[in-house]
Design a protein around this motif. Structure first.
Motif, PDB file in Angstrom:
ATOM      1  N   LEU B  46       0.829  -1.198   0.000  1.00  0.00           N
ATOM      2  CA  LEU B  46       0.000   0.000   0.000  1.00  0.00           C
ATOM      3  C   LEU B  46       0.866   1.251   0.000  1.00  0.00           C
ATOM      4  O   LEU B  46       1.866   1.318   0.722  1.00  0.00           O
ATOM      5  N   PRO B  47       0.468   2.258  -0.784  1.00  0.00           N
ATOM      6  CA  PRO B  47       1.191   3.527  -0.738  1.00  0.00           C
ATOM      7  C   PRO B  47       0.755   4.325   0.481  1.00  0.00           C
ATOM      8  O   PRO B  47      -0.433   4.364   0.807  1.00  0.00           O
ATOM      9  N   THR B  48       1.701   4.957   1.139  1.00  0.00           N
ATOM     10  CA  THR B  48       1.335   5.759   2.305  1.00  0.00           C
ATOM     11  C   THR B  48       2.439   6.780   2.591  1.00  0.00           C
ATOM     12  O   THR B  48       3.586   6.607   2.179  1.00  0.00           O
ATOM     13  N   GLY B  49       2.081   7.823   3.307  1.00  0.00           N
ATOM     14  CA  GLY B  49       3.065   8.819   3.720  1.00  0.00           C
ATOM     15  C   GLY B  49       3.937   8.282   4.839  1.00  0.00           C
ATOM     16  O   GLY B  49       3.641   7.241   5.439  1.00  0.00           O
ATOM     17  N   TYR B  50       5.004   9.004   5.139  1.00  0.00           N
ATOM     18  CA  TYR B  50       5.912   8.576   6.200  1.00  0.00           C
ATOM     19  C   TYR B  50       6.784   9.761   6.597  1.00  0.00           C
ATOM     20  O   TYR B  50       6.775  10.815   5.934  1.00  0.00           O
ATOM     21  N   GLY B  51       7.526   9.574   7.663  1.00  0.00           N
ATOM     22  CA  GLY B  51       8.496  10.584   8.082  1.00  0.00           C
ATOM     23  C   GLY B  51       9.672   9.888   8.734  1.00  0.00           C
ATOM     24  O   GLY B  51       9.566   8.720   9.128  1.00  0.00           O
ATOM     25  N   ARG B  52      10.787  10.596   8.842  1.00  0.00           N
ATOM     26  CA  ARG B  52      11.980   9.993   9.440  1.00  0.00           C
ATOM     27  C   ARG B  52      12.524  10.898  10.530  1.00  0.00           C
ATOM     28  O   ARG B  52      12.587  12.124  10.363  1.00  0.00           O
ATOM     29  N   ILE B  53      12.900  10.291  11.646  1.00  0.00           N
ATOM     30  CA  ILE B  53      13.672  10.989  12.680  1.00  0.00           C
ATOM     31  C   ILE B  53      14.843  10.084  13.009  1.00  0.00           C
ATOM     32  O   ILE B  53      14.651   8.972  13.522  1.00  0.00           O
ATOM     33  N   GLY B  54      16.042  10.544  12.697  1.00  0.00           N
ATOM     34  CA  GLY B  54      17.229   9.731  12.959  1.00  0.00           C
ATOM     35  C   GLY B  54      17.121   8.397  12.256  1.00  0.00           C
ATOM     36  O   GLY B  54      16.907   8.352  11.038  1.00  0.00           O
ATOM     37  N   ASP B  55      17.250   7.323  12.991  1.00  0.00           N
ATOM     38  CA  ASP B  55      17.204   5.993  12.378  1.00  0.00           C
ATOM     39  C   ASP B  55      15.856   5.309  12.567  1.00  0.00           C
ATOM     40  O   ASP B  55      15.781   4.078  12.659  1.00  0.00           O
ATOM     41  N   THR B  56      14.807   6.101  12.613  1.00  0.00           N
ATOM     42  CA  THR B  56      13.455   5.562  12.725  1.00  0.00           C
ATOM     43  C   THR B  56      12.563   6.166  11.651  1.00  0.00           C
ATOM     44  O   THR B  56      12.587   7.374  11.426  1.00  0.00           O
ATOM     45  N   VAL B  57      11.800   5.308  10.982  1.00  0.00           N
ATOM     46  CA  VAL B  57      10.776   5.783  10.061  1.00  0.00           C
ATOM     47  C   VAL B  57       9.427   5.643  10.751  1.00  0.00           C
ATOM     48  O   VAL B  57       9.165   4.636  11.417  1.00  0.00           O
ATOM     49  N   TYR B  58       8.602   6.676  10.606  1.00  0.00           N
ATOM     50  CA  TYR B  58       7.281   6.659  11.230  1.00  0.00           C
ATOM     51  C   TYR B  58       6.179   6.604  10.181  1.00  0.00           C
ATOM     52  O   TYR B  58       6.287   7.215   9.119  1.00  0.00           O
ATOM     53  N   LEU B  59       5.131   5.877  10.511  1.00  0.00           N
ATOM     54  CA  LEU B  59       3.922   5.783   9.693  1.00  0.00           C
ATOM     55  C   LEU B  59       2.750   6.157  10.571  1.00  0.00           C
ATOM     56  O   LEU B  59       2.815   6.011  11.792  1.00  0.00           O
ATOM     57  N   HIS B  60       1.667   6.619   9.942  1.00  0.00           N
ATOM     58  CA  HIS B  60       0.491   6.903  10.752  1.00  0.00           C
ATOM     59  C   HIS B  60      -0.752   6.478   9.998  1.00  0.00           C
ATOM     60  O   HIS B  60      -0.720   6.190   8.798  1.00  0.00           O
ATOM     61  N   GLY B  61      -1.841   6.455  10.725  1.00  0.00           N
ATOM     62  CA  GLY B  61      -3.094   6.109  10.080  1.00  0.00           C
ATOM     63  C   GLY B  61      -4.214   6.149  11.089  1.00  0.00           C
ATOM     64  O   GLY B  61      -3.991   6.295  12.290  1.00  0.00           O
ATOM     65  N   ASP B 116       4.974  12.305  23.613  1.00  0.00           N
ATOM     66  CA  ASP B 116       5.985  13.157  22.980  1.00  0.00           C
ATOM     67  C   ASP B 116       6.484  12.546  21.674  1.00  0.00           C
ATOM     68  O   ASP B 116       6.649  13.242  20.677  1.00  0.00           O
ATOM     69  N   GLU B 117       6.730  11.237  21.696  1.00  0.00           N
ATOM     70  CA  GLU B 117       7.216  10.590  20.475  1.00  0.00           C
ATOM     71  C   GLU B 117       6.137  10.606  19.400  1.00  0.00           C
ATOM     72  O   GLU B 117       6.431  10.798  18.215  1.00  0.00           O
ATOM     73  N   LEU B 122       4.348  12.582  14.195  1.00  0.00           N
ATOM     74  CA  LEU B 122       3.358  13.216  13.314  1.00  0.00           C
ATOM     75  C   LEU B 122       3.929  14.457  12.654  1.00  0.00           C
ATOM     76  O   LEU B 122       3.687  14.730  11.479  1.00  0.00           O
ATOM     77  N   ARG B 123       4.718  15.195  13.425  1.00  0.00           N
ATOM     78  CA  ARG B 123       5.377  16.369  12.844  1.00  0.00           C
ATOM     79  C   ARG B 123       6.301  15.955  11.694  1.00  0.00           C
ATOM     80  O   ARG B 123       6.312  16.573  10.630  1.00  0.00           O
ATOM     81  N   ALA B 124       7.067  14.884  11.923  1.00  0.00           N
ATOM     82  CA  ALA B 124       7.984  14.402  10.875  1.00  0.00           C
ATOM     83  C   ALA B 124       7.214  13.953   9.635  1.00  0.00           C
ATOM     84  O   ALA B 124       7.637  14.194   8.494  1.00  0.00           O
ATOM     85  N   ILE B 125       6.080  13.310   9.841  1.00  0.00           N
ATOM     86  CA  ILE B 125       5.271  12.823   8.713  1.00  0.00           C
ATOM     87  C   ILE B 125       4.693  14.004   7.927  1.00  0.00           C
ATOM     88  O   ILE B 125       4.735  14.030   6.692  1.00  0.00           O
ATOM     89  N   SER B 130       4.828  17.950   3.436  1.00  0.00           N
ATOM     90  CA  SER B 130       4.608  19.373   3.173  1.00  0.00           C
ATOM     91  C   SER B 130       5.462  20.200   4.131  1.00  0.00           C
ATOM     92  O   SER B 130       4.953  20.716   5.128  1.00  0.00           O
ATOM     93  N   PRO B 131       6.749  20.347   3.789  1.00  0.00           N
ATOM     94  CA  PRO B 131       7.667  21.083   4.682  1.00  0.00           C
ATOM     95  C   PRO B 131       7.149  22.495   4.953  1.00  0.00           C
ATOM     96  O   PRO B 131       6.803  23.213   4.023  1.00  0.00           O
ATOM     97  N   GLY B 132       7.088  22.853   6.218  1.00  0.00           N
ATOM     98  CA  GLY B 132       6.615  24.176   6.598  1.00  0.00           C
ATOM     99  C   GLY B 132       5.177  24.187   7.081  1.00  0.00           C
ATOM    100  O   GLY B 132       4.710  25.182   7.640  1.00  0.00           O
ATOM    101  N   SER B 133       4.467  23.077   6.877  1.00  0.00           N
ATOM    102  CA  SER B 133       3.053  23.057   7.269  1.00  0.00           C
ATOM    103  C   SER B 133       2.868  22.974   8.785  1.00  0.00           C
ATOM    104  O   SER B 133       1.873  23.469   9.319  1.00  0.00           O
ATOM    105  N   TRP B 134       3.814  22.320   9.452  1.00  0.00           N
ATOM    106  CA  TRP B 134       3.678  22.191  10.898  1.00  0.00           C
ATOM    107  C   TRP B 134       3.950  23.553  11.527  1.00  0.00           C
ATOM    108  O   TRP B 134       5.056  24.075  11.460  1.00  0.00           O
ATOM    109  N   GLY B 135       2.943  24.142  12.112  1.00  0.00           N
ATOM    110  CA  GLY B 135       3.104  25.484  12.662  1.00  0.00           C
ATOM    111  C   GLY B 135       2.291  26.485  11.852  1.00  0.00           C
ATOM    112  O   GLY B 135       1.700  27.401  12.405  1.00  0.00           O
TER     113      GLY B 135
END
Lengths: 212, 212
Positions: B46-61, B116-117, B122-125, B130-135
């Motif tokens: 399945l295609p989905t968005g994601y984000g990375r912080i350091g050596d972790t990739v995050y997914l949400h749903g 916190d994590e 979610l911020r990373a995702i 969409s860089p800049g959208s958070w905030g």
């Protein structure tokens, strides 16, 4: 695509399409699919080229490729093609999303052994990647054909999802105003052809490359 | 990418990269990943968005999404990000290929429960999409956070493959001459922002959208 997408007050549409024409259109517009296999109980997802003839998708690869050896034995695969059409900037981060078209095909691989079907499949794969190349480029030799495994996956079990349109913000966020919302279109484009350094300078790029 | 690619006489390069910086670069440049799961013994991609912080990739749903419920229970996944950089037109159809960068991550999902994590993920995702959208956009409410499942996948087992350069034709085909060969670059570009129809006309598209 974003699993957070919900039906909402916006005018966007995100829905499953059931028309075969939608499925063909999404598949035919792609350069790569993502092929999913199960190897030792774990999923493996690899990008690879493909081609379509009617209700069959074809894959190819070196006969030495480990994953194709596994897939040659009638194993279940999932083959997904995704086009990202836009980034959906919403008034809330929660409603951020993507416009996209995706096709997900579930099937069982069939090793293609008939010579005519193998050649037709390879033609479809080459023409998917580079329309016009079959016939312009040198066709495969017997030895090259022997080195190439071809797999077929039936399109019987396939689904298409498409999201289009503006963000689907909550009414309160729309009413609050102030924050920009909209879609930034995403497109895949071709640049100017870059001739091979070993190509004679008097060989022009052919129309099927130049006009793509 | 094309399983038919072989080492050859050309000046192209197709190889596994081992540098972490290469892995980060491929992941950070993507809009979607293709997430592979095993459901009832069969692969699902399945295609989905994601984000990375350091050596972790995050997914949400959505917490209601069936596949995320399965993945919440420490299941094996494969997460692949692919960029197509060019169509490689060779003198033979057999040597046709693609220039690309791809990252394949194998891991086991971890449900993220720490507040916190979760927020950082979610911020990373959002910032990946969409860089800049958070905030700029409204941040998640408690209710929205509660409705969102967040999964982490460690980057310990990840590989990168990159192909660059001209076609890798056989010497005989190069010597024969006459047929065009080269690379047609492929790029993903952003179009002009399309404001939401419900947006007041005096709200300009912000710099993080306009300059993307």
């Amino acid at each position: 695509m974003s699993p957070t997408s919900r039906s909402s007050v916006g005018r966007h549409r995100e829905r499953a399409r059931t028309d075969r024409a939608d499925l063909y259109a999404v598949l035919d517009a792609g350069l790569v699919c993502h092929l999913g296999l199960v190897v030792d109980g774990a999923p493996v997802v690899l990008p690879t080229g493909y081609g379509r003839i009617g209700d069959t998708v074809y894959l190819h690869g070196s006969t030495g490729a480990r994953y194709l050896q596994a897939a040659g034995q009638a194993v279940p695969v999932c083959l997904t093609v995704t086009h990202v059409d836009g980034v959906v900037y919403a008034r809330s981060v929660f409603s951020h999303s993507m416009n996209y078209r995706s096709a997900v095909v579930h099937g069982v691989t069939r090793a293609v052994t008939d010579d005519d079907e193998r050649l037709a499949a390879l033609r479809a794969i080459v023409e998917q990647l580079s329309p016009g190349s079959w016939g312009h480029a040198r066709l495969p030799t017997r030895r090259e054909l022997a080195a190439t495994a071809v797999l077929a996956v039936d399109l019987a079990e396939a689904s298409v999802k498409v999201r289009t349109g503006p963000p689907a913000d909550d009414e309160e966020d729309v009413a609050a105003g102030g924050r920009w919302a909209g879609v930034l279109p995403v497109r895949t484009v071709f640049g100017a052809p870059e001739p091979c350094p070993r190509l004679a300078s008097d060989v022009p790029a052919p129309p099927h490359v130049v006009t793509r």
